[in-house]
Design a protein around this motif. Sequence first.
Motif, PDB file in Angstrom:
ATOM      1  N   MET A 147       0.827  -1.205   0.000  1.00 46.00           N
ATOM      2  CA  MET A 147       0.000   0.000   0.000  1.00 46.00           C
ATOM      3  C   MET A 147       0.869   1.266   0.000  1.00 46.00           C
ATOM      4  SD  MET A 147      -3.084   0.802   2.694  1.00 46.00           S
ATOM      5  CE  MET A 147      -2.031   0.357   4.091  1.00 46.00           C
ATOM      6  N   ILE A 148       1.952   1.243   0.762  1.00 48.05           N
ATOM      7  CA  ILE A 148       2.856   2.400   0.836  1.00 48.05           C
ATOM      8  C   ILE A 148       3.542   2.640  -0.504  1.00 48.05           C
ATOM      9  CG2 ILE A 148       5.022   3.228   1.851  1.00 48.05           C
ATOM     10  CD1 ILE A 148       4.112   1.809   4.467  1.00 48.05           C
ATOM     11  N   VAL A 149       4.079   1.568  -1.091  1.00 47.07           N
ATOM     12  CA  VAL A 149       4.772   1.704  -2.377  1.00 47.07           C
ATOM     13  C   VAL A 149       3.796   2.172  -3.457  1.00 47.07           C
ATOM     14  CG1 VAL A 149       6.040   0.497  -4.197  1.00 47.07           C
ATOM     15  CG2 VAL A 149       6.558   0.023  -1.792  1.00 47.07           C
ATOM     16  N   GLU A 150       2.582   1.612  -3.448  1.00 45.50           N
ATOM     17  CA  GLU A 150       1.561   2.023  -4.417  1.00 45.50           C
ATOM     18  C   GLU A 150       1.292   3.525  -4.301  1.00 45.50           C
ATOM     19  OE1 GLU A 150      -0.060   0.403  -6.759  1.00 45.50           O
ATOM     20  OE2 GLU A 150       0.269  -1.719  -6.331  1.00 45.50           O
ATOM     21  N   HIS A 151       1.186   4.003  -3.079  1.00 49.92           N
ATOM     22  CA  HIS A 151       0.937   5.425  -2.842  1.00 49.92           C
ATOM     23  C   HIS A 151       2.084   6.274  -3.393  1.00 49.92           C
ATOM     24  CE1 HIS A 151       0.395   9.261  -0.841  1.00 49.92           C
ATOM     25  NE2 HIS A 151       1.513   9.072  -0.143  1.00 49.92           N
ATOM     26  N   LEU A 152       3.319   5.874  -3.137  1.00 43.25           N
ATOM     27  CA  LEU A 152       4.479   6.641  -3.598  1.00 43.25           C
ATOM     28  C   LEU A 152       4.582   6.629  -5.126  1.00 43.25           C
ATOM     29  CD1 LEU A 152       7.058   5.550  -0.860  1.00 43.25           C
ATOM     30  CD2 LEU A 152       6.019   7.822  -1.132  1.00 43.25           C
ATOM     31  N   VAL A 153       4.245   5.501  -5.726  1.00 40.18           N
ATOM     32  CA  VAL A 153       4.232   5.414  -7.195  1.00 40.18           C
ATOM     33  C   VAL A 153       3.181   6.363  -7.767  1.00 40.18           C
ATOM     34  CG1 VAL A 153       3.715   3.921  -9.173  1.00 40.18           C
ATOM     35  CG2 VAL A 153       5.147   3.068  -7.309  1.00 40.18           C
ATOM     36  N   GLU A 154       2.017   6.403  -7.139  1.00 41.20           N
ATOM     37  CA  GLU A 154       0.947   7.306  -7.589  1.00 41.20           C
ATOM     38  C   GLU A 154       1.377   8.769  -7.506  1.00 41.20           C
ATOM     39  OE1 GLU A 154      -2.352   6.374  -5.116  1.00 41.20           O
ATOM     40  OE2 GLU A 154      -2.747   4.425  -6.056  1.00 41.20           O
ATOM     41  N   GLN A 155       2.282   9.053  -6.553  1.00 38.43           N
ATOM     42  CA  GLN A 155       2.780  10.423  -6.399  1.00 38.43           C
ATOM     43  C   GLN A 155       3.902  10.739  -7.374  1.00 38.43           C
ATOM     44  OE1 GLN A 155       1.383  12.749  -4.238  1.00 38.43           O
ATOM     45  NE2 GLN A 155      -0.156  11.126  -4.014  1.00 38.43           N
ATOM     46  N   GLY A 156       4.291   9.756  -8.193  1.00 44.19           N
ATOM     47  CA  GLY A 156       5.321   9.975  -9.209  1.00 44.19           C
ATOM     48  C   GLY A 156       6.720   9.554  -8.820  1.00 44.19           C
ATOM     49  N   CYS A 157       6.870   8.876  -7.679  1.00 44.54           N
ATOM     50  CA  CYS A 157       8.201   8.436  -7.233  1.00 44.54           C
ATOM     51  C   CYS A 157       8.660   7.222  -8.048  1.00 44.54           C
ATOM     52  CB  CYS A 157       8.176   8.090  -5.750  1.00 44.54           C
ATOM     53  SG  CYS A 157       7.673   9.477  -4.699  1.00 44.54           S
ATOM     54  N   LYS A 158       9.956   7.204  -8.388  1.00 50.59           N
ATOM     55  CA  LYS A 158      10.480   6.130  -9.224  1.00 50.59           C
ATOM     56  C   LYS A 158      11.674   5.407  -8.593  1.00 50.59           C
ATOM     57  CE  LYS A 158       9.021   8.419 -13.502  1.00 50.59           C
ATOM     58  NZ  LYS A 158       7.866   7.516 -13.680  1.00 50.59           N
ATOM     59  N   ARG A 159      12.244   5.985  -7.581  1.00 57.12           N
ATOM     60  CA  ARG A 159      13.393   5.344  -6.921  1.00 57.12           C
ATOM     61  C   ARG A 159      13.135   5.356  -5.417  1.00 57.12           C
ATOM     62  NH1 ARG A 159      18.367   3.408  -7.895  1.00 57.12           N
ATOM     63  NH2 ARG A 159      20.086   3.904  -6.461  1.00 57.12           N
ATOM     64  N   ILE A 160      12.527   4.280  -4.921  1.00 56.59           N
ATOM     65  CA  ILE A 160      12.016   4.231  -3.543  1.00 56.59           C
ATOM     66  C   ILE A 160      12.922   3.373  -2.664  1.00 56.59           C
ATOM     67  CG2 ILE A 160      10.041   3.617  -2.102  1.00 56.59           C
ATOM     68  CD1 ILE A 160       8.321   3.875  -4.701  1.00 56.59           C
ATOM     69  N   ALA A 161      13.428   3.969  -1.592  1.00 55.08           N
ATOM     70  CA  ALA A 161      14.278   3.249  -0.635  1.00 55.08           C
ATOM     71  C   ALA A 161      13.439   2.758   0.542  1.00 55.08           C
ATOM     72  CB  ALA A 161      15.397   4.153  -0.140  1.00 55.08           C
ATOM     73  N   HIS A 162      13.973   1.771   1.244  1.00 57.11           N
ATOM     74  CA  HIS A 162      13.280   1.245   2.432  1.00 57.11           C
ATOM     75  C   HIS A 162      14.258   1.101   3.591  1.00 57.11           C
ATOM     76  CE1 HIS A 162      10.627  -0.840   5.069  1.00 57.11           C
ATOM     77  NE2 HIS A 162      11.146  -2.043   4.883  1.00 57.11           N
ATOM     78  N   ILE A 163      14.000   1.844   4.660  1.00 59.51           N
ATOM     79  CA  ILE A 163      14.735   1.662   5.919  1.00 59.51           C
ATOM     80  C   ILE A 163      13.863   0.776   6.788  1.00 59.51           C
ATOM     81  CG2 ILE A 163      15.723   2.783   7.948  1.00 59.51           C
ATOM     82  CD1 ILE A 163      16.055   5.332   6.290  1.00 59.51           C
ATOM     83  N   GLY A 164      14.247  -0.492   6.925  1.00 64.30           N
ATOM     84  CA  GLY A 164      13.403  -1.461   7.614  1.00 64.30           C
ATOM     85  C   GLY A 164      14.048  -2.060   8.846  1.00 64.30           C
ATOM     86  N   GLY A 165      13.311  -2.956   9.488  1.00 69.07           N
ATOM     87  CA  GLY A 165      13.860  -3.701  10.615  1.00 69.07           C
ATOM     88  C   GLY A 165      14.618  -4.920  10.106  1.00 69.07           C
ATOM     89  N   TYR A 166      15.070  -5.755  11.026  1.00 67.54           N
ATOM     90  CA  TYR A 166      15.874  -6.917  10.643  1.00 67.54           C
ATOM     91  C   TYR A 166      14.984  -8.047  10.127  1.00 67.54           C
ATOM     92  CZ  TYR A 166      19.769  -4.525  12.828  1.00 67.54           C
ATOM     93  OH  TYR A 166      20.741  -3.606  13.134  1.00 67.54           O
ATOM     94  N   ARG A 167      15.468  -8.727   9.087  1.00 64.18           N
ATOM     95  CA  ARG A 167      14.692  -9.759   8.421  1.00 64.18           C
ATOM     96  C   ARG A 167      14.330 -10.929   9.332  1.00 64.18           C
ATOM     97  NH1 ARG A 167      15.352  -9.665   2.533  1.00 64.18           N
ATOM     98  NH2 ARG A 167      16.800  -7.995   1.974  1.00 64.18           N
ATOM     99  N   HIS A 168      15.151 -11.181  10.376  1.00 62.93           N
ATOM    100  CA  HIS A 168      14.850 -12.333  11.225  1.00 62.93           C
ATOM    101  C   HIS A 168      13.560 -12.141  12.032  1.00 62.93           C
ATOM    102  CE1 HIS A 168      17.393  -9.941  14.167  1.00 62.93           C
ATOM    103  NE2 HIS A 168      16.303 -10.178  14.881  1.00 62.93           N
ATOM    104  N   THR A 169      13.087 -10.896  12.121  1.00 68.12           N
ATOM    105  CA  THR A 169      11.797 -10.633  12.765  1.00 68.12           C
ATOM    106  C   THR A 169      10.709 -10.703  11.702  1.00 68.12           C
ATOM    107  OG1 THR A 169      12.851  -9.187  14.389  1.00 68.12           O
ATOM    108  CG2 THR A 169      10.465  -8.989  14.141  1.00 68.12           C
TER     109      THR A 169
END
Length: 355
Positions: free
Chosen positions: A184-206
Amino acid sequence: MLKRLSKGIKKIIIKRKTTIKDIANVLNISTAAVSKALHNDSRISEKTKQAVKQVAKNLNYQPNHLASALRKGKSNLVGVIVPRTNSNFFSSVIQNIEEVLNKEGYNIIMTQSNESYKKECNNIDTLLFTQVDGIIASMANETVDLNYYEKIKSKGIPLILFDRGENDLNVDYIGINDFDSSHMIVEHLVEQGCKRIAHIGGYRHTRIFNNRIKGYTDALKKHNLPLDNELLIECHLNIEDGRKKMRQLLNLKNRPDAVYVASDHAALGALEVLKEQNIKVPQEMALVGFGDEPFTAIATPSITSVKQHSEEIGKQAAKRLLEYTKQPSIKQSLNKIILDAELVIRDSSNIKSVK
């Protein structure tokens, strides 16, 4: 009987903790009679009950709940473990857990791990020693080894997990759909015209952070957007991590035009760096957080975020636990309650509104 109170209290007052025996000695009655009086037993006269209660009050007598729990096999206490309490999400969950449990005669013992596996293990040991009737928990970021949670299960104590929990434990879980939330977040950013989207996330083991990463990468593929390793960063998601990782992204030769951060606290740190470097938000860099903390609405610019329905999560977690405490014969299994999250769009990502 009451005439002996003053003299008896002087003898006992030097003791660190008053016992039933101390009250019995003051009144020259048996400990059994004191116990029955404190529990309002009909076989004890009203006069004796009043005398016992008066002495207990004067001596600051506190019942030994642990001993009582051992005798009755029930403490009416529920342990709650959260990663931290300085989060509106966790404090709201705790409040709603307590409201539901209090109505059923239970009190909670609240502990926090501060994202430490070692402290989480110590919390579990303390709650087990206290003879809690059940535990409701959200795991620490550091937790990979599930042995301590298996320890809870091995003792037949109901365990309910929320927000952060692992399917391998095969217990009840309440949370939101993290995969769909990221989509949903990425879809929203794409709709706003964003083309290079980064993700600061938590650790994959969680599990929840792994699902958010999966949702993010899947949505990028859907829109044929670049999936660069340099745009995907894992961290503890506190404010300082948000600052540090945003600087890291800004130092890239090919900067992102949007950043999705899997925590509002880290998003706030990221926003601070963007403002310090005079980068316009959202025109030059769109920003989305996660959790809908109260400060997201009053930050400048206000931060788009995901509402996690903490009230409902807390209530559902408490209700599930009560089902097991009322019917101990029910065997726990992997029962999931997954809620749909809500994207609250604010200024930090609403590019079209400022063009």
